[in-house]
Design a protein around this motif. Structure first.
Motif, mmCIF file in Angstrom:
data_model
loop_
_atom_site.group_PDB
_atom_site.id
_atom_site.type_symbol
_atom_site.label_atom_id
_atom_site.label_comp_id
_atom_site.label_asym_id
_atom_site.label_seq_id
_atom_site.Cartn_x
_atom_site.Cartn_y
_atom_site.Cartn_z
ATOM 1 N N VAL A 59 0.855 -1.183 0.000
ATOM 2 C CA VAL A 59 0.000 0.000 0.000
ATOM 3 C C VAL A 59 0.893 1.235 0.000
ATOM 4 C CG1 VAL A 59 -1.800 1.305 1.206
ATOM 5 C CG2 VAL A 59 -1.782 -1.194 1.348
ATOM 6 N N VAL A 60 0.508 2.247 -0.773
ATOM 7 C CA VAL A 60 1.200 3.534 -0.738
ATOM 8 C C VAL A 60 0.249 4.569 -0.129
ATOM 9 C CG1 VAL A 60 2.275 5.383 -2.059
ATOM 10 C CG2 VAL A 60 2.632 2.993 -2.737
ATOM 11 N N ALA A 61 0.693 5.195 0.960
ATOM 12 C CA ALA A 61 -0.096 6.242 1.610
ATOM 13 C C ALA A 61 0.582 7.584 1.378
ATOM 14 C CB ALA A 61 -0.216 5.965 3.111
ATOM 15 N N VAL A 62 -0.214 8.632 1.204
ATOM 16 C CA VAL A 62 0.350 9.944 0.894
ATOM 17 C C VAL A 62 -0.450 11.041 1.579
ATOM 18 C CG1 VAL A 62 -1.014 10.246 -1.221
ATOM 19 C CG2 VAL A 62 1.205 11.397 -1.005
ATOM 20 N N ASP A 63 0.253 12.102 1.949
ATOM 21 C CA ASP A 63 -0.374 13.292 2.515
ATOM 22 C C ASP A 63 -1.056 14.063 1.392
ATOM 23 O OD1 ASP A 63 -1.023 15.750 3.663
ATOM 24 O OD2 ASP A 63 0.860 15.932 4.753
ATOM 25 N N LEU A 64 -2.353 14.337 1.545
ATOM 26 C CA LEU A 64 -3.139 15.022 0.511
ATOM 27 C C LEU A 64 -3.116 16.535 0.641
ATOM 28 C CD1 LEU A 64 -6.334 12.781 0.443
ATOM 29 C CD2 LEU A 64 -4.373 12.703 -1.096
ATOM 30 N N GLY A 65 -2.532 17.069 1.725
ATOM 31 C CA GLY A 65 -2.601 18.491 1.963
ATOM 32 C C GLY A 65 -3.718 18.820 2.947
ATOM 33 N N PRO A 66 -3.959 20.095 3.193
ATOM 34 C CA PRO A 66 -3.395 21.254 2.513
ATOM 35 C C PRO A 66 -1.938 21.489 2.902
ATOM 36 C CG PRO A 66 -4.734 21.962 4.357
ATOM 37 C CD PRO A 66 -4.905 20.481 4.263
ATOM 38 N N GLY A 67 -1.267 22.294 2.074
ATOM 39 C CA GLY A 67 0.130 22.584 2.316
ATOM 40 C C GLY A 67 0.725 23.343 1.154
ATOM 41 N N LEU A 68 2.036 23.196 0.961
ATOM 42 C CA LEU A 68 2.739 23.859 -0.133
ATOM 43 C C LEU A 68 2.331 23.224 -1.462
ATOM 44 C CD1 LEU A 68 6.331 23.998 1.414
ATOM 45 C CD2 LEU A 68 4.650 25.855 1.315
ATOM 46 N N ALA A 85 3.287 1.574 -10.552
ATOM 47 C CA ALA A 85 4.362 0.658 -10.915
ATOM 48 C C ALA A 85 4.309 -0.631 -10.103
ATOM 49 C CB ALA A 85 5.713 1.345 -10.730
ATOM 50 N N LEU A 86 3.954 -0.502 -8.820
ATOM 51 C CA LEU A 86 3.890 -1.671 -7.945
ATOM 52 C C LEU A 86 2.554 -2.402 -8.052
ATOM 53 C CD1 LEU A 86 5.488 -0.110 -4.728
ATOM 54 C CD2 LEU A 86 6.574 -1.725 -6.306
ATOM 55 N N ARG A 87 1.580 -1.752 -8.712
ATOM 56 C CA ARG A 87 0.228 -2.302 -8.852
ATOM 57 C C ARG A 87 -0.414 -2.523 -7.483
ATOM 58 N NH1 ARG A 87 0.710 -6.637 -13.899
ATOM 59 N NH2 ARG A 87 1.537 -5.129 -15.420
ATOM 60 N N VAL A 88 -0.321 -1.485 -6.650
ATOM 61 C CA VAL A 88 -0.906 -1.555 -5.304
ATOM 62 C C VAL A 88 -1.859 -0.380 -5.118
ATOM 63 C CG1 VAL A 88 1.118 -2.719 -4.368
ATOM 64 C CG2 VAL A 88 0.979 -0.208 -4.242
ATOM 65 N N PRO A 89 -2.814 -0.490 -4.196
ATOM 66 C CA PRO A 89 -3.760 0.608 -3.948
ATOM 67 C C PRO A 89 -3.134 1.717 -3.110
ATOM 68 C CG PRO A 89 -4.225 -1.206 -2.465
ATOM 69 C CD PRO A 89 -3.140 -1.689 -3.391
ATOM 70 N N MET A 90 -3.904 2.793 -2.927
ATOM 71 C CA MET A 90 -3.412 3.958 -2.212
ATOM 72 C C MET A 90 -4.368 4.349 -1.084
ATOM 73 S SD MET A 90 -1.956 6.435 -5.234
ATOM 74 C CE MET A 90 -0.986 7.377 -4.038
ATOM 75 N N ILE A 91 -3.829 5.095 -0.134
ATOM 76 C CA ILE A 91 -4.614 5.707 0.931
ATOM 77 C C ILE A 91 -4.155 7.158 1.055
ATOM 78 C CG2 ILE A 91 -5.038 5.770 3.426
ATOM 79 C CD1 ILE A 91 -4.797 2.729 3.429
ATOM 80 N N GLY A 92 -5.087 8.077 1.115
ATOM 81 C CA GLY A 92 -4.753 9.488 1.299
ATOM 82 C C GLY A 92 -5.200 9.975 2.667
ATOM 83 N N VAL A 93 -4.346 10.747 3.326
ATOM 84 C CA VAL A 93 -4.652 11.326 4.636
ATOM 85 C C VAL A 93 -4.300 12.806 4.582
ATOM 86 C CG1 VAL A 93 -4.216 11.220 7.125
ATOM 87 C CG2 VAL A 93 -4.101 9.126 5.763
ATOM 88 N N THR A 94 -5.107 13.653 5.209
ATOM 89 C CA THR A 94 -4.832 15.083 5.158
ATOM 90 C C THR A 94 -3.730 15.472 6.141
ATOM 91 O OG1 THR A 94 -6.395 15.796 6.868
ATOM 92 C CG2 THR A 94 -7.253 15.493 4.624
#
Length: 231
Positions: A59-68, A85-94
């Motif tokens: 799983v790839v998790a990423v910060d969605l913002g707000p921010g720069l 590329a890894l064919r994996v799902p994502m999770i977004g967190v603010t």
């Protein structure tokens, strides 16, 4: 299940790897706005410290913002490319959720802030609940004076956390029943990102890369300046 967390929403670039055993490794680096140059080596270093191969990430998790704006674009684009590329799902967190998370055990009202530049800050209010924290307000952008008025209107003891509160320290320090958290917790971190993403991953609360969008709250500086000139 291994989660790779990527956070580039602020001047700090943060990467972490973890799963059911907790966070295995993390790294933070703040070198101006060199997010593009820092991110790839940070991911490589973090995986090496965790003794895993990037191909093991599920799983790839990423910060969605707000921010720069630039930082968000770099981090989200890299996270999407990696997930694809890894064919994996994502999770977004603010980013405001991430700022509030480390102080979630306080009984006081939590006010998470991020410096939004242009004399403003991003902010949201949170409260401790069994098992974690609950956001009480929408994600907002406004001046420090506006936020100070909201805090006073709440009538509660408050804990202010984030670089937005520290940037406008002079506005908040004289307020009764308000405490500012020190600089060690000023920025959102990929460590908190992995910790928050893990229970969502267990519930399979995923999004596909093409579904994930940044949370800006306002127009980029360049677009705002263009609108002003052509008003």
């Amino acid at each position: 299940m291994l989660i790779l967390g990527i956070d580039t929403a602020t001047p700090q670039v943060s990467v972490a790897v973890g799963g059911h055993e907790g966070v295995l490794a993390s790294t933070q680096s703040a070198r101006g706005r060199q997010h593009t140059e820092i991110l790839a080596p940070s991911i490589e270093f973090t995986c090496r410290q965790a003794r895993i191969e990037l191909a093991e990430v599920s799983v790839v998790a990423v910060d969605l913002g707000p921010g720069l704006f630039t930082g968000l674009r770099v981090g989200i684009a890299a996270a999407k490319a990696m997930a694809h590329a890894l064919r994996v799902p994502m999770i977004g967190v603010t980013s405001l959720d991430l700022v509030a998370f480390p102080v979630r055990f306080t009984p006081r009202l939590i006010v998470a802030t991020i410096d939004a530049r242009r004399g403003e800050l991003f902010h949201a209010f949170y409260r401790q609940v069994p098992g974690g924290m609950q956001r009480l307000t929408d994600y907002q952008v406004g001046t420090a004076d506006d936020l100070a008025s909201e805090i006073m209107a709440s009538g509660e003891e408050c804990l202010l956390v984030g670089d937005g509160a520290l940037r406008y320290r002079e506005v908040f320090e004289g307020m009764a029943r308000v405490e500012l958290v020190d600089e060690g917790l000023a920025y959102p971190s990929a460590t908190s990102l992995v910790q928050l993403a893990h229970p969502r991953a267990l519930r399979e609360d995923f999004v596909q890369p093409w579904e994930l969008a940044p949370l800006y709250l306002r127009k980029p500086d360049a677009e705002a300046n263009w609108s002003t000139r052509n008003g």
